[in-house]
Motif scaffolding. Structure first.
Motif, short mmCIF file in Angstrom:
data_model
loop_
_atom_site.label_atom_id
_atom_site.label_comp_id
_atom_site.label_asym_id
_atom_site.label_seq_id
_atom_site.Cartn_x
_atom_site.Cartn_y
_atom_site.Cartn_z
N LEU A 428 1.04 -0.85 -0.30
CA LEU A 428 0.28 -0.16 0.05
C LEU A 428 0.67 1.33 0.50
CD1 LEU A 428 -3.20 -1.09 2.85
CD2 LEU A 428 -2.69 -1.40 0.21
N HIS A 429 0.19 2.71 -0.53
CA HIS A 429 1.06 3.42 -0.93
C HIS A 429 0.15 4.90 -0.74
CE1 HIS A 429 3.49 6.74 -1.66
NE2 HIS A 429 4.51 6.02 -1.99
N ARG A 430 0.64 5.46 0.49
CA ARG A 430 -0.10 6.89 0.30
C ARG A 430 -1.24 6.89 -0.94
NH1 ARG A 430 1.65 11.32 3.99
NH2 ARG A 430 -0.27 12.73 3.56
N ASN A 431 0.14 7.41 -1.96
CA ASN A 431 -0.44 7.94 -3.13
C ASN A 431 -1.05 7.38 -3.90
OD1 ASN A 431 0.49 10.48 -1.74
ND2 ASN A 431 1.78 10.63 -3.27
N GLU A 432 -1.50 5.95 -3.86
CA GLU A 432 -2.49 5.37 -4.58
C GLU A 432 -3.64 5.05 -3.84
OE1 GLU A 432 -1.88 4.46 -7.47
OE2 GLU A 432 -0.09 5.88 -7.49
N ILE A 433 -5.15 5.09 -3.94
CA ILE A 433 -6.14 4.82 -3.21
C ILE A 433 -6.03 3.11 -3.11
CG2 ILE A 433 -8.34 3.83 -3.89
CD1 ILE A 433 -8.30 6.38 -4.16
N PHE A 434 -6.42 3.16 -1.48
CA PHE A 434 -6.60 1.59 -0.85
C PHE A 434 -6.98 1.05 -1.65
CE2 PHE A 434 -4.91 3.68 3.49
CZ PHE A 434 -3.11 3.74 2.55
N PRO A 435 -6.80 -0.66 -1.90
CA PRO A 435 -8.18 -0.92 -2.51
C PRO A 435 -9.11 -2.05 -1.61
CG PRO A 435 -6.71 -2.58 -1.54
CD PRO A 435 -5.75 -1.08 -1.57
N ASN A 436 -10.38 -1.55 -1.76
CA ASN A 436 -11.40 -1.37 -1.06
C ASN A 436 -12.92 -1.49 -1.60
OD1 ASN A 436 -13.26 0.76 -1.80
ND2 ASN A 436 -11.01 1.16 -2.39
N TYR A 437 -13.91 -2.22 -0.45
CA TYR A 437 -15.18 -2.33 -1.27
C TYR A 437 -16.37 -0.50 -0.65
CZ TYR A 437 -14.17 -7.11 -2.97
OH TYR A 437 -14.17 -8.38 -3.88
N ARG A 438 -16.62 -0.09 -1.48
CA ARG A 438 -17.45 0.56 -1.63
C ARG A 438 -17.24 2.03 -0.88
NH1 ARG A 438 -19.73 -4.30 -0.72
NH2 ARG A 438 -20.26 -5.58 -2.42
N MET A 439 -15.73 2.07 -0.24
CA MET A 439 -15.69 3.53 -0.09
C MET A 439 -16.20 4.46 -0.96
SD MET A 439 -14.60 3.43 3.26
CE MET A 439 -13.92 4.73 3.45
N ASP A 440 -16.16 4.75 -1.98
CA ASP A 440 -16.02 5.75 -2.79
C ASP A 440 -17.22 6.12 -2.77
OD1 ASP A 440 -15.79 3.16 -4.00
OD2 ASP A 440 -16.72 4.33 -5.87
N GLN A 441 -18.55 5.00 -2.84
CA GLN A 441 -20.00 4.80 -2.57
C GLN A 441 -19.91 5.91 -1.39
OE1 GLN A 441 -21.73 1.55 -3.27
NE2 GLN A 441 -20.16 0.95 -4.84
N LEU A 442 -19.64 5.78 -0.37
CA LEU A 442 -20.26 5.80 0.87
C LEU A 442 -19.58 7.37 1.06
CD1 LEU A 442 -20.98 5.26 3.77
CD2 LEU A 442 -19.06 4.32 4.30
#
Ligand SMILES: Nc1nc2c(ncn2[C@@H]2O[C@H](COP(=O)(O)OP(=O)(O)OP(=O)(O)O)[C@@H](O)[C@H]2O)c(=O)[nH]1
Ligand SMILES: [Mg+2]
Length: 451
Positions: A428-442
């Motif tokens: 993981l790197h702070r300047n990349e989006i962390f893999p996730n499920y539905r964070m952007d929707q929320l």
């Protein structure tokens, strides 16, 4: 130059900015029991905003006009430890953020380009957003606001009679039962008893139980004189017991009242009484693994919690949910531990667990939306198996996740599932989006759709 030379536009822009500065921030209450995933969620939310040009958020209004996001990173008192959390998640080996021991806060400022019909006359828009993080244990104390000391003693007496608490408390229950409430106080004894009650709460927490009161016995935080926590439930007393001056009952009652009226109420008034949106994070998989008793305890804890906000006119409920809180995001967390197909089942089980409370919250005029969530996705799916790093070493684990029921039965009698502890994903790197499920929707629902 043309823009700067237009005084009307300049004036409109200045007015807009002044308005935004004067506006109070959008307050988002991140609510969740201990280990529900609050700190990881806030870290992932900040990661989405910090990297907004790369986030799927970009496809949604108003984030397509988001120019920049600013917040005080560290150094101020009670600043959310974003850099510490990033260091843990992006370390080698990757670790989860530390469990929270005190209150922290983030105040975000989002700057948007002008847009919409009025875009040509309006200037940039500033939006302020406030989030707080705190140990989940503290939330368990909110129901105390509705109780007096005698009622609390009665409730504790009934809890310690039922399993698994009856076994976990050992002979402490009999000793607390044997204390005559009207006997004189021995402060040394009282301090030792509080230590034993705290050890009992710790055993309860390790057994997967959620309702461990008083929460500050487990995590006091700053600014509480230790002696004020020297009280225990006197199990022989009840709500009709009298406080003879100098009695152990009078002593415990006075400290309980201080705890309720200053510590718990202060926390509530400062942070929960003026919320606009709320996120309720619930780890369903932990209790599903710990068994039906743990599931029932989480249900009791969350029902009590939501009921703390559900008393007639002018009540806590009115102040919290009407008219201020318009939206409640209900999230089954850590669903990356399931296949994509099972994630909706975990969310459904959460909604089944809280059916009655959610009906009451909806009746208060609050819009509820469900988000089966993974703030940081630790797994990747291949067919019907998941691949992830094991928590205890760096070996990769390939496994088929346990069956999750499509619905929770009313009696909560489900076969406990087995759940391997996982590490965050590597790299993981702070300047990349962390893999996730539905964070952007929320995030879009919470921050973007506020007007
Ligand atoms: N797989 C997975 N595990 C997660 C995720 N978020 C949190 N966890 C796990 O849950 C644990 C608790 O997460 P935290 O974010 O610290 O939870 P919290 O609610 O802040 O906990 P307290 O500060 O103790 O109240 C972590 O240590 C991880 O083991 C996630 O998105 N996916
Ligand atoms: Mg935390």
């Amino acid at each position: 130059m043309a823009r700067l030379s237009n005084p009307t536009r300049l004036l409109a822009s200045a007015r807009q900015q002044a308005g935004a500065w004067l506006q109070r921030p959008l307050r988002i209450g991140v609510t969740g029991l201990s280990q529900a995933g609050k700190t990881t969620f806030i870290t992932s939310l900040l990661n989405q905003l910090e990297n907004h040009p790369k986030s799927l958020l970009r496809q949604r209004s108003p984030f397509d006009r988001l120019l920049s996001v600013h917040w005080q990173r560290e150094g101020t008192e009670h600043a959310f430890p974003y850099l510490n959390a990033l260091q843990a998640l992006s370390g080698d080996p990757a670790r989860w953020p530390e469990s929270t021991t005190d209150l922290t806060r983030v105040e975000l400022e989002l700057r948007y380009a002008p847009g919409g019909l009025l875009g040509s006359v309006q200037g940039e828009r500033l939006q302020r957003v406030e989030l707080i993080d705190y140990p989940g244990e503290w939330l368990l104390d909110l129901p105390l606001l509705q109780m007096d000391y005698g009622q609390w003693c009665e409730q504790m007496a009934s809890w310690v009679k039922t399993e698994p608490r009856a076994s976990l408390i050992g002979d402490l229950a009999a000793r607390l039962q044997a204390i005559d409430p009207q006997a004189g106080t021995d402060s040394v004894d009282l301090h030792a008893l509080r230590g034993e009650w705290t050890a009992f709460l710790q055993r309860c927490r390790e057994a997967g139980l959620a309702r461990n009161q008083p929460g500050r016995f487990l995590l006091p935080g700053r600014g509480i004189a230790d002696v004020m926590l020297d009280f225990v439930p006197l199990l022989a007393g009840n709500q009709h017991s009298h406080a003879e001056p100098g009695s152990v009952w009078a002593e415990c009652q006075a400290r309980f009242n201080y705890y309720r009226d200053f510590i718990v109420k202060g926390f509530y008034d400062q942070h929960f009484s003026r919320l606009d949106q709320q996120v309720l994070l619930v780890d369903m998989l932990g209790p599903l693994a710990a068994g039906p008793q743990a599931l029932a305890d989480v249900q009791g804890a969350l029902d009590d919690l939501l009921a703390s906000f559900r008393y007639g006119r002018g009540s806590l409920f009115e102040r919290l949910f009407k008219p201020r809180i318009r939206r409640l995001a209900l999230c089954a967390t850590k669903v990356d531990q399931l296949t994509a197909e099972q994630q909706r089942d975990a969310q459904q089980c959460l909604e089944d667990l809280l059916t009655d409370s959610l009906t009451a919250v909806r009746h208060g005029g609050v819009t509820i939306k469900g988000f089966p969530l993974a703030a940081v996705r630790a797994t990747r799916q291949e067919g019907d198996t998941l691949i992830a790093g094991r928590q205890q070493d760096q070996r990769l684990l390939r496994y088929r996740p346990a069956e999750i029921p499509a619905h929770l039965p009313l009696d909560l009698q489900v076969e406990p599932i087995s759940l391997p502890p996982l590490r965050p994903p590597p790299g993981l790197h702070r300047n990349e989006i962390f893999p996730n499920y539905r964070m952007d929707q929320l995030v879009a629902w919470l921050i973007g759709e506020t007007r």
